[in-house]
Motif scaffolding. Structure first.
Motif, PDB file in Angstrom:
ATOM      1  N   VAL A  82       0.861  -1.179   0.000  1.00 14.54           N
ATOM      2  CA  VAL A  82       0.000   0.000   0.000  1.00 14.54           C
ATOM      3  C   VAL A  82       0.896   1.227   0.000  1.00 14.54           C
ATOM      4  CG1 VAL A  82      -1.807   1.262   1.231  1.00 14.54           C
ATOM      5  CG2 VAL A  82      -1.773  -1.237   1.301  1.00 14.54           C
ATOM      6  N   ALA A  83       0.604   2.176  -0.886  1.00 11.93           N
ATOM      7  CA  ALA A  83       1.369   3.421  -0.957  1.00 11.93           C
ATOM      8  C   ALA A  83       0.412   4.568  -1.253  1.00 11.93           C
ATOM      9  CB  ALA A  83       2.425   3.335  -2.060  1.00 11.93           C
ATOM     10  N   GLY A  84       0.763   5.746  -0.761  1.00 11.61           N
ATOM     11  CA  GLY A  84      -0.063   6.911  -1.052  1.00 11.61           C
ATOM     12  C   GLY A  84       0.119   7.995  -0.020  1.00 11.61           C
ATOM     13  N   PRO A  85      -0.615   9.088  -0.168  1.00  9.45           N
ATOM     14  CA  PRO A  85      -0.517  10.194   0.785  1.00  9.45           C
ATOM     15  C   PRO A  85      -0.860   9.738   2.203  1.00  9.45           C
ATOM     16  CG  PRO A  85      -1.822  10.831  -1.133  1.00  9.45           C
ATOM     17  CD  PRO A  85      -1.574   9.355  -1.236  1.00  9.45           C
ATOM     18  N   GLY A  86      -0.020  10.099   3.145  1.00  5.17           N
ATOM     19  CA  GLY A  86      -0.247   9.728   4.532  1.00  5.17           C
ATOM     20  C   GLY A  86       0.217   8.334   4.897  1.00  5.17           C
ATOM     21  N   VAL A  87       0.726   7.579   3.923  1.00  7.70           N
ATOM     22  CA  VAL A  87       1.237   6.232   4.186  1.00  7.70           C
ATOM     23  C   VAL A  87       2.757   6.299   4.127  1.00  7.70           C
ATOM     24  CG1 VAL A  87       1.292   3.834   3.404  1.00  7.70           C
ATOM     25  CG2 VAL A  87      -0.816   5.172   3.147  1.00  7.70           C
ATOM     26  N   PRO A  88       3.431   6.123   5.284  1.00  9.39           N
ATOM     27  CA  PRO A  88       4.896   6.196   5.277  1.00  9.39           C
ATOM     28  C   PRO A  88       5.512   5.175   4.320  1.00  9.39           C
ATOM     29  CG  PRO A  88       4.044   6.165   7.526  1.00  9.39           C
ATOM     30  CD  PRO A  88       2.886   5.873   6.612  1.00  9.39           C
ATOM     31  N   ALA A  89       6.503   5.594   3.581  1.00  5.84           N
ATOM     32  CA  ALA A  89       7.156   4.724   2.594  1.00  5.84           C
ATOM     33  C   ALA A  89       8.190   3.824   3.261  1.00  5.84           C
ATOM     34  CB  ALA A  89       7.826   5.576   1.525  1.00  5.84           C
ATOM     35  N   GLY A  90       8.395   2.670   2.663  1.00  2.00           N
ATOM     36  CA  GLY A  90       9.479   1.780   3.069  1.00  2.00           C
ATOM     37  C   GLY A  90       9.270   1.037   4.370  1.00  2.00           C
ATOM     38  N   GLN A  91       8.067   1.002   4.895  1.00  2.00           N
ATOM     39  CA  GLN A  91       7.821   0.272   6.143  1.00  2.00           C
ATOM     40  C   GLN A  91       7.268  -1.108   5.844  1.00  2.00           C
ATOM     41  OE1 GLN A  91       5.705   2.307   9.207  1.00  2.00           O
ATOM     42  NE2 GLN A  91       6.780   4.217   8.878  1.00  2.00           N
ATOM     43  N   ARG A  92       7.541  -2.027   6.753  1.00  2.00           N
ATOM     44  CA  ARG A  92       7.065  -3.400   6.637  1.00  2.00           C
ATOM     45  C   ARG A  92       6.429  -3.785   7.969  1.00  2.00           C
ATOM     46  NH1 ARG A  92       9.148  -7.890   3.356  1.00  2.00           N
ATOM     47  NH2 ARG A  92       8.397  -9.782   4.333  1.00  2.00           N
ATOM     48  N   SER A  93       5.370  -4.569   7.906  1.00  2.00           N
ATOM     49  CA  SER A  93       4.676  -4.976   9.124  1.00  2.00           C
ATOM     50  C   SER A  93       4.398  -6.469   9.111  1.00  2.00           C
ATOM     51  CB  SER A  93       3.348  -4.218   9.252  1.00  2.00           C
ATOM     52  OG  SER A  93       2.625  -4.689  10.369  1.00  2.00           O
ATOM     53  N   ASP A  94       4.395  -7.059  10.295  1.00  2.00           N
ATOM     54  CA  ASP A  94       4.026  -8.461  10.451  1.00  2.00           C
ATOM     55  C   ASP A  94       2.574  -8.611  10.891  1.00  2.00           C
ATOM     56  OD1 ASP A  94       6.538  -9.500   9.770  1.00  2.00           O
ATOM     57  OD2 ASP A  94       7.286  -9.256  11.811  1.00  2.00           O
TER      58      ASP A  94
END
Length: 173
Positions: A33-45
């Motif tokens: 998921v990418a877009g305004p308000g979504v921090p780039a380069g993060q990963r989640s479990d």
């Protein structure tokens, strides 16, 4: 932008072909998921289903989520990857396979022609799900707790089978 795909094929892993198993190689999907308000380069479990995409987009756009939607928004996870959407995810294949996945464990139950089998994988130590730990005495309580959670989540989801019965209560049509 949301990128998601179909679940995978075994292509020989675990000696299987196709999608007829509950191992991660056959049930996981890519999700970006990418877009305004979504921090780039993060990963989640955090554990999310594909059906969580719609309520997440509604949440991000400030739109109400219809009451008929079963998914949960994972918008909080996009802002903080350490947040959790749910404690576990359940999976099913036809009337003879059920599974529960947590961030650490994968617990699978099979009932084929009345023969029940259980598998337990420590995904932190064994991400390829190769060593079945279900029979280990020191993990007996873990298996019990995962079984309780799986049955609870299956009941909440309206699964018609009763895993406490020998045949899981399944009757052929």
């Amino acid at each position: 932008i949301v990128f998601a795909g179909d679940n995978g094929l075994a292509v020989g892993e675990h000696g299987l072909l196709g999608k007829q198993s509950l191992y991660d190689h056959s049930i996981r999907v890519p999700l970006i998921v990418a877009g305004p308000g979504v921090p780039a380069g993060q990963r989640s479990d955090s554990l999310v289903y594909v059906l969580d995409i719609f309520p997440t987009l509604c949440d991000l756009l400030g739109l109400p989520v219809p009451k008929t939607v079963d998914g949960k928004s994972f918008a909080p996870v996009l802002k903080d990857p350490k947040k959790k959407t749910r404690d576990g995810m359940i999976y099913a294949y036809r009337h003879f396979q059920r599974a529960l996945r947590t961030t650490r464990w994968k617990y699978i139950r099979y009932n084929v022609n009345g023969t029940q089998t259980r598998q337990l994988f420590d995904l932190a130590a064994d991400p390829w799900e190769m060593k079945n730990l279900a029979g280990q005495e020191d993990l007996k309580e873990t298996v019990t707790q995962l079984d309780i959670l799986m049955r609870m989540l299956l009941k909440e989801a309206g699964d018609p089978l009763d895993l406490t019965k020998p045949d899981w209560g399944w009757k052929p049509a």
